[in-house]
Design an enzyme around this catalytic site. Structure first.
Site, PDB file in Angstrom:
ATOM      1  N   ASP A 102      31.342  62.918  10.851  1.00  0.00           N
ATOM      2  CA  ASP A 102      31.080  61.783  11.730  1.00  0.00           C
ATOM      3  C   ASP A 102      30.649  60.616  10.849  1.00  0.00           C
ATOM      4  O   ASP A 102      30.098  60.812   9.756  1.00  0.00           O
ATOM      5  CB  ASP A 102      29.979  62.103  12.744  1.00  0.00           C
ATOM      6  CG  ASP A 102      30.079  61.231  13.992  1.00  0.00           C
ATOM      7  OD1 ASP A 102      30.630  61.712  15.004  1.00  0.00           O
ATOM      8  OD2 ASP A 102      29.640  60.071  13.945  1.00  0.00           O
TER       9      ASP A 102
ATOM     10  N   CYS B  76      36.647  61.576  26.998  1.00  0.00           N
ATOM     11  CA  CYS B  76      36.016  61.680  28.324  1.00  0.00           C
ATOM     12  C   CYS B  76      36.309  60.390  29.090  1.00  0.00           C
ATOM     13  O   CYS B  76      35.425  59.768  29.660  1.00  0.00           O
ATOM     14  CB  CYS B  76      34.518  61.949  28.212  1.00  0.00           C
ATOM     15  SG  CYS B  76      33.612  60.782  27.183  1.00  0.00           S
TER      16      CYS B  76
ATOM     17  N   CYS C  52      35.120  63.886  14.538  1.00  0.00           N
ATOM     18  CA  CYS C  52      34.312  63.009  15.404  1.00  0.00           C
ATOM     19  C   CYS C  52      33.290  63.875  16.133  1.00  0.00           C
ATOM     20  O   CYS C  52      33.165  63.846  17.350  1.00  0.00           O
ATOM     21  CB  CYS C  52      35.195  62.273  16.397  1.00  0.00           C
ATOM     22  SG  CYS C  52      36.541  61.323  15.662  1.00  0.00           S
TER      23      CYS C  52
ATOM     24  N   GLY D 182      28.426  69.516  20.058  1.00  0.00           N
ATOM     25  CA  GLY D 182      28.583  70.501  21.125  1.00  0.00           C
ATOM     26  C   GLY D 182      29.888  71.276  21.008  1.00  0.00           C
ATOM     27  O   GLY D 182      29.910  72.511  21.107  1.00  0.00           O
ATOM     28  N   LYS D 183      30.979  70.563  20.775  1.00  0.00           N
ATOM     29  CA  LYS D 183      32.283  71.228  20.648  1.00  0.00           C
ATOM     30  C   LYS D 183      32.392  71.961  19.312  1.00  0.00           C
ATOM     31  O   LYS D 183      33.052  73.003  19.219  1.00  0.00           O
ATOM     32  CB  LYS D 183      33.403  70.200  20.815  1.00  0.00           C
ATOM     33  CG  LYS D 183      33.470  69.583  22.206  1.00  0.00           C
ATOM     34  CD  LYS D 183      34.597  68.579  22.326  1.00  0.00           C
ATOM     35  CE  LYS D 183      34.636  67.951  23.716  1.00  0.00           C
ATOM     36  NZ  LYS D 183      33.459  67.083  23.970  1.00  0.00           N
TER      37      LYS D 183
ATOM     38  N   ASP E  53      37.740  64.580  19.042  1.00  0.00           N
ATOM     39  CA  ASP E  53      37.016  64.173  20.251  1.00  0.00           C
ATOM     40  C   ASP E  53      36.740  62.683  20.091  1.00  0.00           C
ATOM     41  O   ASP E  53      35.671  62.276  19.627  1.00  0.00           O
ATOM     42  CB  ASP E  53      35.737  64.987  20.380  1.00  0.00           C
ATOM     43  CG  ASP E  53      34.985  64.713  21.667  1.00  0.00           C
ATOM     44  OD1 ASP E  53      35.588  64.160  22.595  1.00  0.00           O
ATOM     45  OD2 ASP E  53      33.784  65.034  21.733  1.00  0.00           O
TER      46      ASP E  53
END
Length: 444
Positions: free
Chosen positions: A288, A384, A264, A269-270, A331
């Site tokens: 993705d 998040c 995902c 960024g990760k 994520d």
């Protein structure tokens, strides 16, 4: 209050033209946000692309004012008659130009933006504003009196009641609401050897920088500069990434030479952080269901010179690869309740049905990829979100259905304390986003 307008070095005619642009943009954001559930930053970016006459000063004024209104929408909505409120929150914006200007003025006033509030008041011929008090809720009550609403506002009005009831019991609600009313800082992650060069360039542009005392590659920045134009950014020397987000890859702790999967990945960024922690050795496969996001990741990886990142779009179904992975970072898509500071007003678009649907999706994603890890491999689940329904409940249900996985203790990235396997970082922990993570190991 002409002195406030004059501070902006604009004639009355030019400021009225700027105010017209603001009203037009605000209508777009409210209608697109409430009507089509679009994020404000995407709507504003499209608006600025369509309206090339908006200069940098116009864009700054419009963005700051619109975001102030959204950040304090919980207060502003109480100033509207019920029928008008229902219209606005369904995406039907029938406010007159004067009504909308008054609403935007109130948002500026509550946020503490005295200059813009008084400039809008002056340009629209509105009644004189009071001298602002020293905190947002107090200023909101001043505006309630200004509009003769006959109501008393409290910090809790910044959240819908049903959301307050769903927040975890161990969350400091008062501190959360206080930080929700503040603009978030910018965090970057340094990903080069010559970090001093990056910091020097930032400081030469007037940026205030503060290196995190524990995570040395994390730097907090406060400045009104376009980071994307800096030479160090173009050279891939840093990425814009929140402190809490950086903690996820640190907890994952990938080793050089390992094989990792980030199904995902989004814009990555990760993924980039995993590749950096692996010293550019081994591989990170980023997937993705949105192929355009992977296009962004490929550009970022190329800019920073990461040879160990592979992109692979997929359709979201169960994993069917040939190779097992040393680690998988999920994520997961979520309510994004931990990043409301960056997407103000989003709490008024969310429903409890949304959270239930997201929770089901999160469970399915874990199920889809749990078979892709080798024995003794690591599975990291992150959101998040602040809601237990998306966090601990998902992990506990997964572990109950998969006895081959156990929670794996890890060191808290910010404090060094040993965590038994699940951690929620709150915004108050480091002036950052709120984020949940769980680390599991496949033991058989």
């Amino acid at each position: 209050m002409k002195e406030y307008r004059e501070k902006r070095n604009l004639s009355p005619e030019k400021f009225r033209a700027q105010l017209n642009l603001l009203n037009d943009a605000a209508r777009r954001v409210l209608s697109g946000g409430f009507g089509r559930q679009l994020p404000a930053d995407r709507i504003l970016a499209a608006y600025f692309r369509e309206n090339r006459r908006c200069g940098s000063r116009d864009r700054g004024f419009i963005s700051e004012t619109v975001y102030a209104a959204l950040r304090f929408w919980g207060f502003l909505r109480r100033f509207l008659p019920q029928d008008r409120l229902l219209e606005v929150e369904s995406g039907n914006i029938r406010l007159t130009a004067r009504e909308l200007s008054a609403m935007l003025m109130a948002g500026c006033f509550i946020s503490g933006d005295r200059d813009n509030a008084f400039a809008i008041m002056d340009a629209c011929g509105l009644p004189a504003l009071p001298s602002p008090l020293n905190n947002p809720c107090a200023r909101a009550n001043q505006m309630a009196g200004y509009f003769n609403c006959g109501i008393r506002l409290h910090d809790e009005d910044l959240l819908p009641q049903w959301i307050k009831e769903m927040l975890p019991e161990n969350l400091d609600i008062a501190a959360f609401l206080k930080i929700l009313a503040c603009r978030p800082p910018i965090w970057i992650r340094l990903q080069c050897q010559d970090t001093a060069k990056v910091l020097n360039e930032l400081q030469s542009c007037g940026a205030e920088t503060a290196i995190h005392p524990v995570i040395s590659n994390a730097v907090q920045i406060r400045a009104k500069i376009n980071l994307y134009t800096l030479e160090s950014f173009k050279a891939g020397c840093f990425e814009i990434q929140d402190l809490a987000s950086q903690c996820v890859s640190i907890v994952a702790a990938p080793k050089p030479g390992e094989r990792w999967l980030d199904p995902c990945a989004g814009a990555g960024g990760k993924t980039l952080h995993l590749a950096q922690l692996m010293n550019r050795k081994g591989s990170v496969t980023a997937g993705d269901i949105r192929s355009e996001k992977l296009n962004d990741l490929r550009l970022r990886a190329r800019r920073a010179g990461f040879p160990n990142i592979i992109t692979k779009p997929h359709n979201g179904t169960a994993w069917k690869g040939k190779h097992l992975y040393d680690g998988i970072l999920i994520d997961a898509p979520c309510s994004c309740s931990g990043v409301w500071r960056r997407n103000p007003g989003a709490q008024w678009k969310l429903t409890d049905d949304d959270i239930r649907e997201l929770s089901a999706t999160q469970r399915q994603i874990l199920e889809n990829y749990s078979a892709a890890i080798r024995t003794n491999g690591v599975l990291v689940y992150a959101t998040c979100s602040l809601f237990d329904m998306e966090n601990g409940e998902v992990v506990k249900d997964f572990l109950a259905a998969h006895p081959e996985y156990k929670l794996d203790p890890f060191e808290h990235p910010l404090t060094g304390k040993i965590i038994p396997g699940m951690l929620r970082i709150d915004s108050t922990d480091g002036d950052c986003d709120s984020l949940f993570m769980a680390k599991m190991r496949k033991v058989k």
